[in-house]
Design a protein around this motif. Structure first.
Motif, PDB file in Angstrom:
ATOM      1  N   SER A 179       6.458 -71.135   5.743  1.00  0.00           N
ATOM      2  CA  SER A 179       7.533 -71.132   6.797  1.00  0.00           C
ATOM      3  C   SER A 179       8.521 -71.953   6.372  1.00  0.00           C
ATOM      4  O   SER A 179       9.655 -71.809   6.864  1.00  0.00           O
ATOM      5  N   THR A 181       9.990 -71.523   3.800  1.00  0.00           N
ATOM      6  CA  THR A 181      11.112 -70.841   2.894  1.00  0.00           C
ATOM      7  C   THR A 181      12.227 -70.537   3.888  1.00  0.00           C
ATOM      8  O   THR A 181      13.255 -69.821   3.305  1.00  0.00           O
ATOM      9  N   TYR A 182      11.962 -70.513   5.290  1.00  0.00           N
ATOM     10  CA  TYR A 182      12.912 -69.995   6.063  1.00  0.00           C
ATOM     11  C   TYR A 182      13.851 -71.152   6.764  1.00  0.00           C
ATOM     12  O   TYR A 182      14.733 -71.096   7.415  1.00  0.00           O
ATOM     13  N   GLU A 184      16.529 -74.717   6.294  1.00  0.00           N
ATOM     14  CA  GLU A 184      17.645 -74.958   5.506  1.00  0.00           C
ATOM     15  C   GLU A 184      17.277 -75.894   4.500  1.00  0.00           C
ATOM     16  O   GLU A 184      16.307 -76.791   5.007  1.00  0.00           O
ATOM     17  N   LYS A 188      14.224 -79.304   4.781  1.00  0.00           N
ATOM     18  CA  LYS A 188      12.818 -79.227   4.506  1.00  0.00           C
ATOM     19  C   LYS A 188      12.025 -80.267   4.435  1.00  0.00           C
ATOM     20  O   LYS A 188      10.847 -79.964   4.606  1.00  0.00           O
ATOM     21  N   ALA A 309       7.954 -69.689  13.679  1.00  0.00           N
ATOM     22  CA  ALA A 309       9.232 -68.626  13.428  1.00  0.00           C
ATOM     23  C   ALA A 309      10.394 -69.154  14.087  1.00  0.00           C
ATOM     24  O   ALA A 309      11.339 -68.833  13.814  1.00  0.00           O
ATOM     25  N   LYS A 312      13.404 -70.800  12.586  1.00  0.00           N
ATOM     26  CA  LYS A 312      14.487 -69.919  11.861  1.00  0.00           C
ATOM     27  C   LYS A 312      15.233 -68.930  12.999  1.00  0.00           C
ATOM     28  O   LYS A 312      16.453 -68.779  12.909  1.00  0.00           O
ATOM     29  N   TRP A 313      14.445 -68.503  13.930  1.00  0.00           N
ATOM     30  CA  TRP A 313      14.870 -67.403  14.794  1.00  0.00           C
ATOM     31  C   TRP A 313      14.653 -68.067  16.196  1.00  0.00           C
ATOM     32  O   TRP A 313      13.585 -68.565  16.373  1.00  0.00           O
TER      33      TRP A 313
END
Length: 349
Positions: A179, A181-182, A184, A188, A309, A312-313
């Motif tokens: 997760s 990887t999504y 910024e 991280k 999720a 990111k979204w």
């Protein structure tokens, strides 16, 4: 209805307070607006947390009266004031490097700035809550001693993987790393730390429960009392409640930035979740509807994925709550079919 008496009383009080708060800050039109928003938040909280009530009941059903009352009494105070009021204040205080009083004043005088601070740190909150809830789901699924399987042979094979030591933690860490990887680049490290804290808290509470269970077997009657409740179980349910409330609190700021209305609306929802928990325990609903607990844990697994999720979204609260309710209804329908099938077999015998 007796199980929901206090929920209706709290609802009336909170709605009255929200109307008064709105009237004080904008007259009659603001009072009706505040009343409507508080009601919407209450419904949202209940829809998001019904699966929480089922899981709470699955843990509480083996407890004695003292620990049940402690969880429902002290626990509701922590749930309403701790998670719905203090938790957002603490996040903003740490993020903005401000004192708690300053943050409270900011929430009252400039709620838009307050909500901006809070939503800017959604990724860390989602990582912590997502990891804890994912481990709740995985440890239910990866249980090789579980005898009842909603999805039959598929669940049985998944459960057999539980023989592998620490497989749930390994999967959770892998999900966290994936997760990230999504996320910024600048976020991280803080997201990784927050996610690892979610894992550590789950493992820590589980370890505490195991230690208490071991001492129970050596402590006779005193240990037996702890076994039917205990500090470990109490902490587990409180952290579970917290993880569920993260999504609701953050989502509430998409509806309104008024922290007082948010607290009042979510408090109503929290009370109804507690009442549903008591109802399920007292009525023995989980024993009667054998797949209800399965549906709740699948809903928890989906919620964990949605929380990860959401780093990111943006995932609408309608989807989050709707998916959970769908799993609960599906498991309820399967349970009814199971009852009919076994009733027919018994009558035929």
């Amino acid at each position: 209805m007796k199980y929901f008496t206090w929920s209706f009383i709290v609802t009336a009080v909170c709605l009255a307070l929200s109307a008064w708060w709105g009237f004080e800050h904008g007259g009659m039109s603001a009072a009706f607006t505040a009343l409507g928003v508080a009601a919407i938040l209450a419904v949202m909280e209940v829809s998001l947390s019904f699966d929480n009530a089922v899981v709470n009941a699955s843990v509480l059903k083996g407890w004695d009266e003292f620990w049940i009352k402690l969880f429902l009494g002290v626990g509701i105070i922590i749930a309403v004031f701790g998670m719905r009021l203090v938790f957002p204040l603490v996040i903003v205080a740490v993020a903005a490097d401000l004192g708690t009083v300053e943050v409270w004043n900011l929430a009252l005088t400039d709620p838009k700035a307050f909500s901006t601070h809070l939503t800017n740190h959604h990724a860390e909150v989602a990582a912590f809550g997502g990891m804890f809830l994912l481990l709740v789901f995985l440890n239910f699924m990866l249980d090789d001693e579980k005898e009842t399987h909603w999805l039959g042979n598929f669940e049985a094979k998944i459960g057999a993987l539980g023989k592998v030591s620490s497989i749930a933690v390994m999967i959770a860490i892998a999900a966290l790393l994936f997760s990230m990887t999504y996320v910024e680049e600048a976020q991280k490290m803080v997201v990784l730390i927050a996610g690892m804290w979610g894992i550590l808290v789950y493992v820590g509470v589980d370890m505490l429960s195991s230690m208490l269970e071991k001492s129970e077997s050596e402590a006779g009657a005193v240990g037996d009392a702890v076994k039917k409740g205990g500090i470990g179980g109490f902490l587990y349910l409180e952290v579970l409640d917290a993880s569920f409330s993260f999504d609701g609190v953050i989502g509430a700021f998409a509806i309104t930035s008024d922290v007082v209305i948010i607290m009042l609306g979510l408090a109503i929802g929290a009370m109804f979740v507690r009442s549903m928990t008591v109802f399920l325990v007292r009525k023995g609903t989980l024993d009667e509807y054998v797949y209800l607990e399965h549906g709740a844990h699948y809903a928890i697994g989906i919620l964990a994925v949605i929380m990860l999720a959401s780093m990111k979204w943006h995932v609408p609260e309608l989807i989050t709550g709707g998916v959970g309710v769908a799993f609960i209804l599906a498991s309820l329908w399967s349970s009814l079919q199971y009852k009919k099938k076994h009733a027919a077999l018994e009558s035929g015998a």
